[in-house]
Scaffold this motif. Structure first.
Motif, PDB file in Angstrom:
ATOM      1  N   PHE A  81       0.827  -1.219   0.000  1.00 19.04           N
ATOM      2  CA  PHE A  81       0.000   0.000   0.000  1.00 19.04           C
ATOM      3  C   PHE A  81       0.855   1.259   0.000  1.00 19.04           C
ATOM      4  CE2 PHE A  81       0.849  -1.580   4.196  1.00 19.04           C
ATOM      5  CZ  PHE A  81       1.303  -0.454   4.865  1.00 19.04           C
ATOM      6  N   CYS A  82       2.183   1.102  -0.040  1.00 13.75           N
ATOM      7  CA  CYS A  82       3.089   2.243   0.077  1.00 13.75           C
ATOM      8  C   CYS A  82       3.818   2.447  -1.251  1.00 13.75           C
ATOM      9  CB  CYS A  82       4.089   1.988   1.202  1.00 13.75           C
ATOM     10  SG  CYS A  82       5.366   3.256   1.345  1.00 13.75           S
ATOM     11  N   GLY A  91      12.182   4.768   3.041  1.00  9.05           N
ATOM     12  CA  GLY A  91      13.126   3.815   3.605  1.00  9.05           C
ATOM     13  C   GLY A  91      12.744   3.254   4.952  1.00  9.05           C
ATOM     14  N   GLU A  92      13.421   2.194   5.328  1.00  7.84           N
ATOM     15  CA  GLU A  92      13.246   1.554   6.626  1.00  7.84           C
ATOM     16  C   GLU A  92      14.479   1.922   7.461  1.00  7.84           C
ATOM     17  OE1 GLU A  92      11.187   0.040   8.633  1.00  7.84           O
ATOM     18  OE2 GLU A  92      12.857  -0.315   9.993  1.00  7.84           O
ATOM     19  N   PRO A  93      14.306   2.842   8.416  1.00  7.52           N
ATOM     20  CA  PRO A  93      15.484   3.342   9.141  1.00  7.52           C
ATOM     21  C   PRO A  93      16.295   2.234   9.823  1.00  7.52           C
ATOM     22  CG  PRO A  93      13.429   4.189  10.104  1.00  7.52           C
ATOM     23  CD  PRO A  93      13.071   3.541   8.815  1.00  7.52           C
ATOM     24  N   THR A 108      -2.109   5.849  -3.553  1.00  6.37           N
ATOM     25  CA  THR A 108      -0.823   5.709  -4.249  1.00  6.37           C
ATOM     26  C   THR A 108      -1.112   5.245  -5.678  1.00  6.37           C
ATOM     27  OG1 THR A 108      -0.566   3.425  -3.518  1.00  6.37           O
ATOM     28  CG2 THR A 108       0.430   5.100  -2.132  1.00  6.37           C
ATOM     29  N   SER A 120      10.502   5.352  12.950  1.00  6.16           N
ATOM     30  CA  SER A 120       9.362   4.515  12.577  1.00  6.16           C
ATOM     31  C   SER A 120       9.857   3.271  11.846  1.00  6.16           C
ATOM     32  CB  SER A 120       8.426   5.333  11.672  1.00  6.16           C
ATOM     33  OG  SER A 120       7.297   4.581  11.298  1.00  6.16           O
ATOM     34  N   THR A 121       9.359   2.120  12.257  1.00  3.54           N
ATOM     35  CA  THR A 121       9.858   0.860  11.667  1.00  3.54           C
ATOM     36  C   THR A 121       8.731  -0.095  11.306  1.00  3.54           C
ATOM     37  OG1 THR A 121      11.249  -1.092  12.059  1.00  3.54           O
ATOM     38  CG2 THR A 121      10.191  -0.113  13.990  1.00  3.54           C
ATOM     39  N   VAL A 122       8.983  -0.923  10.310  1.00  2.00           N
ATOM     40  CA  VAL A 122       8.045  -1.991   9.951  1.00  2.00           C
ATOM     41  C   VAL A 122       8.033  -3.104  10.998  1.00  2.00           C
ATOM     42  CG1 VAL A 122       7.994  -1.769   7.438  1.00  2.00           C
ATOM     43  CG2 VAL A 122       9.858  -3.033   8.513  1.00  2.00           C
ATOM     44  N   SER A 149       4.971   0.261  12.716  1.00  4.78           N
ATOM     45  CA  SER A 149       3.936   0.215  11.673  1.00  4.78           C
ATOM     46  C   SER A 149       3.297  -1.161  11.685  1.00  4.78           C
ATOM     47  CB  SER A 149       4.572   0.499  10.307  1.00  4.78           C
ATOM     48  OG  SER A 149       5.052   1.819  10.292  1.00  4.78           O
ATOM     49  N   ILE A 161      -3.930   6.127  10.438  1.00  8.20           N
ATOM     50  CA  ILE A 161      -3.633   6.967   9.273  1.00  8.20           C
ATOM     51  C   ILE A 161      -4.634   6.602   8.185  1.00  8.20           C
ATOM     52  CG2 ILE A 161      -1.781   7.780   7.763  1.00  8.20           C
ATOM     53  CD1 ILE A 161       0.190   6.051   9.399  1.00  8.20           C
ATOM     54  N   CYS A 190       2.050  10.333   4.114  1.00  5.97           N
ATOM     55  CA  CYS A 190       2.597   9.016   4.446  1.00  5.97           C
ATOM     56  C   CYS A 190       2.410   8.050   3.285  1.00  5.97           C
ATOM     57  CB  CYS A 190       1.857   8.412   5.630  1.00  5.97           C
ATOM     58  SG  CYS A 190       2.048   9.310   7.140  1.00  5.97           S
ATOM     59  N   PHE A 222      11.445   9.903  11.250  1.00  3.44           N
ATOM     60  CA  PHE A 222      12.032   9.039  10.205  1.00  3.44           C
ATOM     61  C   PHE A 222      10.889   8.295   9.528  1.00  3.44           C
ATOM     62  CE2 PHE A 222      16.687   9.073  10.778  1.00  3.44           C
ATOM     63  CZ  PHE A 222      16.804   9.736  11.977  1.00  3.44           C
TER      64      PHE A 222
HETATM   65  N1  SAH Z   1       9.602   2.147   6.878  1.00  4.21           N
HETATM   66  C1  SAH Z   1       9.135   2.846   8.022  1.00  4.21           C
HETATM   67  C2  SAH Z   1       9.012   4.344   7.858  1.00  4.21           C
HETATM   68  C3  SAH Z   1       8.355   4.926   6.605  1.00  4.21           C
HETATM   69  S1  SAH Z   1       6.639   4.979   6.386  1.00  4.21           S
HETATM   70  C4  SAH Z   1       7.828   2.278   8.484  1.00  4.21           C
HETATM   71  O1  SAH Z   1       7.229   1.503   7.776  1.00  4.21           O
HETATM   72  O2  SAH Z   1       7.410   2.571   9.595  1.00  4.21           O
HETATM   73  C5  SAH Z   1       5.838   5.990   7.530  1.00  4.21           C
HETATM   74  C6  SAH Z   1       4.422   5.490   7.813  1.00  4.21           C
HETATM   75  O3  SAH Z   1       3.529   5.658   6.691  1.00  4.21           O
HETATM   76  C7  SAH Z   1       4.420   3.997   8.110  1.00  4.21           C
HETATM   77  O4  SAH Z   1       3.628   3.755   9.218  1.00  4.21           O
HETATM   78  C8  SAH Z   1       3.804   3.433   6.854  1.00  4.21           C
HETATM   79  O5  SAH Z   1       3.264   2.169   7.044  1.00  4.21           O
HETATM   80  C9  SAH Z   1       2.775   4.473   6.519  1.00  4.21           C
HETATM   81  N2  SAH Z   1       2.245   4.382   5.162  1.00  4.21           N
HETATM   82  C10 SAH Z   1       2.829   3.827   4.087  1.00  4.21           C
HETATM   83  N3  SAH Z   1       2.025   3.913   3.008  1.00  4.21           N
HETATM   84  C11 SAH Z   1       0.913   4.557   3.399  1.00  4.21           C
HETATM   85  C12 SAH Z   1      -0.281   4.968   2.730  1.00  4.21           C
HETATM   86  N4  SAH Z   1      -0.464   4.753   1.440  1.00  4.21           N
HETATM   87  N5  SAH Z   1      -1.212   5.621   3.462  1.00  4.21           N
HETATM   88  C13 SAH Z   1      -1.020   5.865   4.778  1.00  4.21           C
HETATM   89  N6  SAH Z   1       0.081   5.514   5.450  1.00  4.21           N
HETATM   90  C14 SAH Z   1       1.041   4.859   4.776  1.00  4.21           C
END
Ligand code: SAH
Length: 363
Positions: free
Chosen positions: A132-133, A176-178, A314, A210-212, A233, A309, A355, A172
């Protein structure tokens, strides 16, 4: 298309060494290697972290005769702003950066009445492949160097200062994945929170990583005891769904991610944020809200806060945000379990700066 998870960045040349890559000892060493007295290291740090200058020609306390040499050795130009777009009457600004090797990535500066936040990238692209990102769909180009990450912060701090404002928060949450670029991100965090002249002097609790859910890296970060805020996340309370939404769940399950988050909270005394992008008919069912609330209460009790959120659109995605009534019900059910929950604003959506929308498109 299902992308493979990438933990190790492709072997790409990293940028040249920059002053911001160095800690205090490294800075002294670099300065003396140039034949300069050690005290110049502190002067340069004052210029970079205090005055927010990365151009030795502007450092008037540095003898004019050495500025060129210092610039060449320690302040190569790492980032060029390719494009800046604004929305919310200039309160949100996205910058597309180009690194020396042509790599592109983005950062987003957001001004609110009570704070100014910059959302920075730790990698160009991302290897975590969350469907979804937008960033996850593009794959990983490479890790950013510590200085490339810090330059995003310095630029944001300088822009804020020029608006008579102060950069107060760093997240962060860009590309990317910090925690997959752990060592560099750690040294960046140290520079961000160190008081001037050794860093930007931003309070640790105002920095969010912020991390997966890379569980071992979360534990490692906890042991550093830096006091920064951790965001996890999660996006689903059950492994069956999370395996598909956050592919790293195939390696570290929901329970392992939550255990690591608990460890983080215990070690640091900080409440963990749980991120949950609410996706219509995918993860927004009332029973999932109940399960999420129960699992979080059991794992973290009062040491957790849920950030919902609304899904940001996208390109090419078939998914939508949940309807508002479903969102309200989701919030209500989480709160019913005694877990605090708020809905995050969708700042920057119209300029693809929200996001999950950062794709560093250059055309
Ligand atoms: N890799 C890290 C940081 C980047 S994303 C992580 O995953 O936490 C920052 C946040 O945005 C994360 O929680 C991510 O899951 C969320 N995100 C990603 N795609 C999104 C979308 N399409 N709509 C809402 N939030 C989204």
């Amino acid at each position: 298309m299902k992308l493979p998870l990438v933990f190790d960045a492709p072997r790409r040349a990293m940028p040249p060494r920059h002053f911001a890559d160095l800690d205090e000892a490294g800075r002294i060493e670099a300065v003396t290697a140039l034949g300069l007295p050690a005290f110049r290291a502190k002067q340069l740090a004052n210029q970079y972290y205090g005055r927010l200058t990365a151009d030795p020609e502007l450092m008037t306390d540095l003898p004019a005769a050495v500025r060129g040499q210092v610039g060449e050795a320690l302040f190569p130009t790492l980032l060029t702003p390719l494009r800046q777009i604004e929305c919310d009457s200039g309160e949100t600004r996205k910058t597309l950066w180009r690194a020396g090797d042509g790599t592109t990535f983005e950062s987003v500066l957001m001004r609110y009445p009570d704070r100014t936040t910059v959302c920075i990238s730790s990698q160009a692209g991302c290897g975590m492949a969350c469907p979804f990102c937008a960033t996850g769909q593009g794959g990983l180009t490479r890790n950013l160097s510590a200085a490339e990450i810090l330059e995003q912060v310095r630029d944001a701090a300088a822009t804020s200062r020029d608006h008579d404002d102060r950069l107060s928060n760093i997240v962060f949450m860009g590309m990317g994945e910090p925690l997959a670029n752990y060592n560099r991100v750690l040294s960046v965090v140290r520079r961000i929170i160190a008081p001037a002249p050794n860093g930007f002097g931003i309070s640790a609790r105002s920095v969010t990583v912020s991390t997966v859910g890379l569980a071992p890296a979360i534990r490692r970060l906890a042991d550093e005891k830096l006091g920064v805020t951790l965001a996890l996340s999660l996006h689903a309370p059950d492994d069956e769904l999370r395996d598909t939404l956050v592919p790293v769940n195939n390696r570290w399950k929901v329970s392992e991610a939550l255990d690591a988050a608990r460890y983080y909270a215990d070690q640091t005394g900080r409440r963990v944020s749980v991120e949950y992008a609410l996706i219509r008919d995918v993860n927004d069912q009332p029973w999932r809200a109940d399960l999420l609330g129960k699992k979080l209460r059991a794992a973290l009790g009062p040491l957790v806060h849920v950030n919902l959120i609304p899904l940001n659109p996208t390109p090419g995605s078939k998914w939508d945000a949940s309807p508002k009534p479903a969102e309200r019900e989701f919030v209500r059910r989480i709160r019913e379990q005694g877990v605090t929950c708020t809905v995050r604003d969708t700042r920057g959506q119209e300029i693809a700066a929200a996001c999950g929308q950062l794709a560093a498109e250059t055309d």
